[in-house]
Motif scaffolding. Sequence first.
Motif, PDB file in Angstrom:
ATOM      1  N   ALA A 273      14.247  32.044  40.413  1.00  0.00           N
ATOM      2  CA  ALA A 273      14.516  31.654  41.807  1.00  0.00           C
ATOM      3  C   ALA A 273      16.013  31.564  42.079  1.00  0.00           C
ATOM      4  O   ALA A 273      16.464  31.819  43.204  1.00  0.00           O
ATOM      5  N   LEU A 274      16.768  31.213  41.062  1.00  0.00           N
ATOM      6  CA  LEU A 274      18.224  31.128  41.235  1.00  0.00           C
ATOM      7  C   LEU A 274      18.872  32.515  41.303  1.00  0.00           C
ATOM      8  O   LEU A 274      19.924  32.688  41.927  1.00  0.00           O
ATOM      9  N   SER A 275      18.231  33.507  40.671  1.00  0.00           N
ATOM     10  CA  SER A 275      18.856  34.831  40.630  1.00  0.00           C
ATOM     11  C   SER A 275      18.300  35.801  41.678  1.00  0.00           C
ATOM     12  O   SER A 275      18.983  36.742  42.084  1.00  0.00           O
ATOM     13  N   ARG A 276      17.125  35.569  42.153  1.00  0.00           N
ATOM     14  CA  ARG A 276      16.500  36.488  43.117  1.00  0.00           C
ATOM     15  C   ARG A 276      17.010  36.186  44.532  1.00  0.00           C
ATOM     16  O   ARG A 276      16.841  35.057  45.023  1.00  0.00           O
ATOM     17  N   VAL A 277      17.587  37.198  45.182  1.00  0.00           N
ATOM     18  CA  VAL A 277      18.159  36.993  46.515  1.00  0.00           C
ATOM     19  C   VAL A 277      17.280  37.659  47.570  1.00  0.00           C
ATOM     20  O   VAL A 277      16.910  38.827  47.444  1.00  0.00           O
ATOM     21  N   GLN A 278      16.926  36.912  48.589  1.00  0.00           N
ATOM     22  CA  GLN A 278      16.264  37.451  49.787  1.00  0.00           C
ATOM     23  C   GLN A 278      16.914  36.775  50.991  1.00  0.00           C
ATOM     24  O   GLN A 278      17.317  35.596  50.904  1.00  0.00           O
ATOM     25  N   PHE A 279      17.003  37.458  52.094  1.00  0.00           N
ATOM     26  CA  PHE A 279      17.669  36.922  53.299  1.00  0.00           C
ATOM     27  C   PHE A 279      19.066  36.402  52.952  1.00  0.00           C
ATOM     28  O   PHE A 279      19.500  35.345  53.402  1.00  0.00           O
ATOM     29  N   ASN A 280      19.762  37.134  52.033  1.00  0.00           N
ATOM     30  CA  ASN A 280      21.136  36.820  51.625  1.00  0.00           C
ATOM     31  C   ASN A 280      21.292  35.478  50.907  1.00  0.00           C
ATOM     32  O   ASN A 280      22.386  34.933  50.844  1.00  0.00           O
ATOM     33  N   LYS A 281      20.224  34.937  50.415  1.00  0.00           N
ATOM     34  CA  LYS A 281      20.328  33.664  49.676  1.00  0.00           C
ATOM     35  C   LYS A 281      19.435  33.730  48.443  1.00  0.00           C
ATOM     36  O   LYS A 281      18.388  34.400  48.472  1.00  0.00           O
ATOM     37  N   PRO A 282      19.776  32.988  47.389  1.00  0.00           N
ATOM     38  CA  PRO A 282      18.803  32.898  46.293  1.00  0.00           C
ATOM     39  C   PRO A 282      17.524  32.230  46.824  1.00  0.00           C
ATOM     40  O   PRO A 282      17.628  31.291  47.628  1.00  0.00           O
ATOM     41  N   ILE A 283      16.376  32.712  46.398  1.00  0.00           N
ATOM     42  CA  ILE A 283      15.135  32.104  46.930  1.00  0.00           C
ATOM     43  C   ILE A 283      15.040  30.633  46.542  1.00  0.00           C
ATOM     44  O   ILE A 283      14.309  29.869  47.167  1.00  0.00           O
ATOM     45  N   ALA A 284      15.808  30.204  45.520  1.00  0.00           N
ATOM     46  CA  ALA A 284      15.833  28.785  45.131  1.00  0.00           C
ATOM     47  C   ALA A 284      16.413  27.917  46.241  1.00  0.00           C
ATOM     48  O   ALA A 284      16.204  26.697  46.266  1.00  0.00           O
ATOM     49  N   ALA A 285      17.143  28.526  47.173  1.00  0.00           N
ATOM     50  CA  ALA A 285      17.750  27.740  48.258  1.00  0.00           C
ATOM     51  C   ALA A 285      16.741  27.433  49.371  1.00  0.00           C
ATOM     52  O   ALA A 285      16.998  26.577  50.218  1.00  0.00           O
ATOM     53  N   PHE A 286      15.600  28.139  49.362  1.00  0.00           N
ATOM     54  CA  PHE A 286      14.611  27.867  50.407  1.00  0.00           C
ATOM     55  C   PHE A 286      13.849  26.583  50.079  1.00  0.00           C
ATOM     56  O   PHE A 286      13.458  26.345  48.924  1.00  0.00           O
ATOM     57  N   GLN A 287      13.623  25.785  51.114  1.00  0.00           N
ATOM     58  CA  GLN A 287      12.989  24.479  50.882  1.00  0.00           C
ATOM     59  C   GLN A 287      11.587  24.614  50.283  1.00  0.00           C
ATOM     60  O   GLN A 287      11.168  23.789  49.482  1.00  0.00           O
TER      61      GLN A 287
END
Length: 393
Positions: A273-287
């Motif tokens: 999740a820290l390395s996979r980027v979607q919508f210009n953010k790591p998916i780990a950043a999604f709530q």
Amino acid sequence: MSHAAITDLYKIDALLSPQERAARDVVAQFVDREYLPIIGKHFRAGTFPMQVVPKLAELGVFGATLQGYGCAGMNNVSYGLILQELERGDSGLRSFASVQSSLCMYPIYTYGSDEQKERFLPGMAQGKIIGCFGLTEPDFGSDPGGMRTRAKKDGDHYILNGSKMWITNGSIADVAVVWAKVDDGGAESVRGFLVEKGMPGFKAPEIQGKFSLRASYTSELSFSDVRVPAKNMLPGVQGLRGPLSCLNHARMGIAFAAMGAAVACFEGAREYALSRVQFNKPIAAFQLTQEKLADMLQEIVKGQLLALRLARLKDEHGKVAPEQVSLCKRNNVKAALDIARSARSIYGANGITDEYPPIRHALNLESVFTYEGTHEVHTLILGKAITGLDAFS
Ligand code: TGC
Ligand code: FAD
């Protein structure tokens, strides 16, 4: 799991003795260096890597809690921690150790004659004699009391007829602990027999087509007029209490171990999740991803505390009540299965491949949910303890 600070949020490591940490850490290193690099290949091929057996023996895994006969004589907490590390590798690896230790060596040690102990235990501790445990039958799984396998006395032998199903390590075992009803013309009683590879009439074909526990052999056992010497009957126990007491021991280990699979899934999913980027953010950043990770960690901390307390109770009192074991097996295996499925979703499409661990663990945990007492059986054992009413009878 000393290598992952976030996974040990509650400092459970600090509740362990130096000996317990050492027992865990050497097995953790073995899993990281020697097992994780090969598990993918074996899961695909449907094979168990037999080359790890001598190493497991060297690490004191087999019969870890037993005294003498070349066994390590560890406490139950150390045994649980070892199994947790093995299951972080794969449930198949832990299954091999659970069956050898809790379901074969334990009954021989606890209920066997001196001759049986001398003959089997040292070789089993060294991994030179492989064991299996035959209780389940094609028509009797949750209800083993209905078993049809029969042993009839004939001079200084018993004649064994019947079959067992879903037996871990059956096709590679040198000795099978087989539970059968003894038919002596009077009241029938369940007894344990040590059935040895090569006895005429004994066959152990492997079950094909499994999508779960692929890196573990699961077999049918069939007995057609197998002449088992009377000296191969376990003299120290009769009745269903025999196999169920072994299961009590094994279930404690499984409850502890399931958190290993959960940790593997959590750590992998967090990293991904820290390395996979979607919508210009790591998916780990999604709530929503953070909620999944928070739920996983919460259940891991709870499950590890529960398992540690259970094993400590066993170390302090020498035994634990079936309902204490059921609560932990029921909670931890369900939690681990939920964590594996949730981790799989974090990997998106990558999560359905065997390049990443969650789908393998999720598939394995479907078996763990069912064996050693299904989730529902453990619900009803607890229900009986809570209400005093027996849903089984
Ligand atoms: P019930 O009348 O309750 O009990 C019969 C006798 O057994 C005693 N007992 C236990 N003893 C020790 N530990 C336990 N957990 C015990 N549970 C019961 C009981 O005191 C009694 O003794 P006695 O001396 O008074 O006769 O038996 P029941 O027929 O009503 O069944 C109860 C039930 C449903 C809980 C039990 O049959 C059960 O646990 N069923 C599930 C079967 C199961 O777990 N099979 C597992 C097969 S092995 C396996 O799955 C290995 S997978 C391994 C791997 O790869 O890791
Ligand atoms: P069943 O007993 O037929 O149950 C089917 C469903 O009905 C389950 O959901 C169950 O919970 C439910 N059910 C049954 N009774 C009740 C009830 N009273 N109330 C509510 N629901 C109920 N066995 C061995 O002896 N040795 C081994 O080494 C071994 N290894 C195994 C390895 C693998 C990979 C697997 C999958 C199984 C293994 N087993 C082994 C067998 C395992 O213990 C049984 O599968 C388990 O006990 C359940 O029995 P069953 O599969 O016959 O299901």
